[in-house]
Write a protein that holds these residues in place. Sequence first.
Motif, mmCIF file in Angstrom:
data_model
loop_
_atom_site.group_PDB
_atom_site.id
_atom_site.type_symbol
_atom_site.label_atom_id
_atom_site.label_comp_id
_atom_site.label_asym_id
_atom_site.label_seq_id
_atom_site.Cartn_x
_atom_site.Cartn_y
_atom_site.Cartn_z
ATOM 1 N N ALA A 69 0.838 -1.210 0.000
ATOM 2 C CA ALA A 69 0.000 0.000 0.000
ATOM 3 C C ALA A 69 0.873 1.259 0.000
ATOM 4 O O ALA A 69 0.622 2.209 -0.755
ATOM 5 N N LEU A 70 1.889 1.249 0.827
ATOM 6 C CA LEU A 70 2.750 2.445 0.914
ATOM 7 C C LEU A 70 3.529 2.642 -0.383
ATOM 8 O O LEU A 70 3.660 3.771 -0.868
ATOM 9 N N ASP A 71 4.036 1.552 -0.954
ATOM 10 C CA ASP A 71 4.754 1.679 -2.235
ATOM 11 C C ASP A 71 3.850 2.327 -3.286
ATOM 12 O O ASP A 71 4.268 3.238 -4.011
ATOM 13 N N ASP A 72 2.587 1.856 -3.361
ATOM 14 C CA ASP A 72 1.673 2.385 -4.389
ATOM 15 C C ASP A 72 1.283 3.833 -4.092
ATOM 16 O O ASP A 72 1.231 4.668 -5.000
ATOM 17 N N ALA A 73 1.007 4.140 -2.827
ATOM 18 C CA ALA A 73 0.626 5.521 -2.470
ATOM 19 C C ALA A 73 1.782 6.471 -2.779
ATOM 20 O O ALA A 73 1.577 7.572 -3.315
ATOM 21 N N LEU A 74 2.999 6.030 -2.474
ATOM 22 C CA LEU A 74 4.173 6.874 -2.741
ATOM 23 C C LEU A 74 4.377 7.051 -4.252
ATOM 24 O O LEU A 74 4.601 8.172 -4.732
ATOM 25 N N ALA A 75 4.261 5.936 -4.989
ATOM 26 C CA ALA A 75 4.450 6.027 -6.440
ATOM 27 C C ALA A 75 3.410 6.970 -7.052
ATOM 28 O O ALA A 75 3.723 7.807 -7.898
ATOM 29 N N ASP A 76 2.162 6.853 -6.578
ATOM 30 C CA ASP A 76 1.091 7.714 -7.107
ATOM 31 C C ASP A 76 1.369 9.187 -6.792
ATOM 32 O O ASP A 76 1.177 10.064 -7.637
ATOM 33 N N GLY A 77 1.844 9.439 -5.567
ATOM 34 C CA GLY A 77 2.176 10.817 -5.190
ATOM 35 C C GLY A 77 3.252 11.402 -6.095
ATOM 36 O O GLY A 77 3.092 12.498 -6.636
ATOM 37 N N TYR A 78 4.319 10.632 -6.271
ATOM 38 C CA TYR A 78 5.421 11.125 -7.122
ATOM 39 C C TYR A 78 4.915 11.393 -8.539
ATOM 40 O O TYR A 78 5.266 12.398 -9.160
ATOM 41 N N GLU A 79 4.062 10.478 -9.036
ATOM 42 C CA GLU A 79 3.504 10.664 -10.392
ATOM 43 C C GLU A 79 2.709 11.953 -10.501
ATOM 44 O O GLU A 79 2.660 12.584 -11.552
ATOM 45 N N HIS A 80 2.055 12.335 -9.392
ATOM 46 C CA HIS A 80 1.270 13.571 -9.395
ATOM 47 C C HIS A 80 2.105 14.783 -8.997
ATOM 48 O O HIS A 80 1.552 15.836 -8.666
ATOM 49 N N GLY A 81 3.419 14.613 -8.961
ATOM 50 C CA GLY A 81 4.280 15.779 -8.732
ATOM 51 C C GLY A 81 4.595 16.079 -7.285
ATOM 52 O O GLY A 81 5.245 17.086 -6.986
ATOM 53 N N ALA A 82 4.123 15.213 -6.353
ATOM 54 C CA ALA A 82 4.454 15.449 -4.944
ATOM 55 C C ALA A 82 5.932 15.108 -4.720
ATOM 56 O O ALA A 82 6.534 14.357 -5.491
ATOM 57 N N HIS A 83 6.495 15.681 -3.669
ATOM 58 C CA HIS A 83 7.906 15.381 -3.363
ATOM 59 C C HIS A 83 8.108 15.546 -1.861
ATOM 60 O O HIS A 83 7.277 16.133 -1.168
ATOM 61 N N GLY A 84 9.215 15.012 -1.368
ATOM 62 C CA GLY A 84 9.569 15.182 0.038
ATOM 63 C C GLY A 84 8.590 14.573 1.025
ATOM 64 O O GLY A 84 8.179 15.234 1.976
ATOM 65 N N PRO A 85 8.211 13.286 0.837
ATOM 66 C CA PRO A 85 7.252 12.694 1.782
ATOM 67 C C PRO A 85 7.859 12.478 3.168
ATOM 68 O O PRO A 85 9.073 12.254 3.279
ATOM 69 N N VAL A 86 7.022 12.571 4.189
ATOM 70 C CA VAL A 86 7.422 12.090 5.519
ATOM 71 C C VAL A 86 6.338 11.122 5.984
ATOM 72 O O VAL A 86 5.167 11.284 5.647
ATOM 73 N N LEU A 87 6.758 10.097 6.706
ATOM 74 C CA LEU A 87 5.824 9.106 7.221
ATOM 75 C C LEU A 87 5.439 9.512 8.634
ATOM 76 O O LEU A 87 6.316 9.774 9.467
ATOM 77 N N VAL A 88 4.130 9.605 8.892
ATOM 78 C CA VAL A 88 3.654 9.947 10.236
ATOM 79 C C VAL A 88 2.927 8.726 10.783
ATOM 80 O O VAL A 88 1.903 8.305 10.238
#
Length: 273
Positions: A69-88
């Motif tokens: 789930a995290l791999d897919d959520a992260l990949a989707d975020g990057y695809e939409h231009g998000a950057h610099g994730p932090v895990l809470v």
Amino acid sequence: MRLDVVTIFPEYLEPLNVSLVGKARARGQLDVRVHDLRDWTYDRHNTVDDTPYGGGPGMVMKTEPWGAALDDALADGYEHGAHGPVLVVPTPSGRPFTQELAVELSERPWLVFTPARYEGIDRRVVDEYATRMPVYEVSIGDYVLAGGEAAVLVITEAVARLLPGVLGNAESHRDDSFAPGAMAGLLEGPVYTKPPEWRDRGIPEVLLSGHHGKIARWRRDEALRRTTANRPDLIERCDPAVFDKKDREMLSILGWRPGADGRFGRNPEAVEE
Ligand code: ADE
């Protein structure tokens, strides 16, 4: 800001559609994606938990669904231009959630939340993502909830109201309890609005005086009163340099006195008000 939440109870996050956070989403200031962890299970029972190694009560959330789930959520975020994730990671074993931490998180472009049920998530999940991004394990208080979803709501609301343009009035967080500034370290005192009389109860006369200096002093005295009563630990921790002569008079009236290091403590000889 982008927010991802992975949970087995997506409907628990419905409040993110309401009020301040809901409006911030509608305005495009917040991009919130809620994911159902069970979408990343591949057995008949959509299993997300298993018994703990070493024994003991309760169940532990499994690595595989979280990792996928995290791999897919992260990949989707990057695809939409998000950057610099932090895990809470909300957990009663985390560091305390404070206004300071809310400010820190509000400066990040992307928060990924992993609210857990049961006894928590297999530790290897946090260890794995900690190699790729900052991880904040956060507790919202010294009590144990049935799951981390309510903590996600708490953290999101505290963070969202700090984002530029989310609160209508930029001054609104200036005097917040716990905000840095003139009232740093003190709780906010009481507030009043119209009508001037309600059930025989008036409002403190000074608030009608139009005298800004006296009003500011009254607010400060009330803040000291409330903080000594509800959070004496905050007064004890306060750098005594923040207390002016009038503060010291008020603290003395409230039964507090400076100790050898200058910090204030309760005067054991004071009679309770
Ligand atoms: N999950 C269960 N209890 C919690 C708490 N106090 N803070 C954050 N997450 C939690």
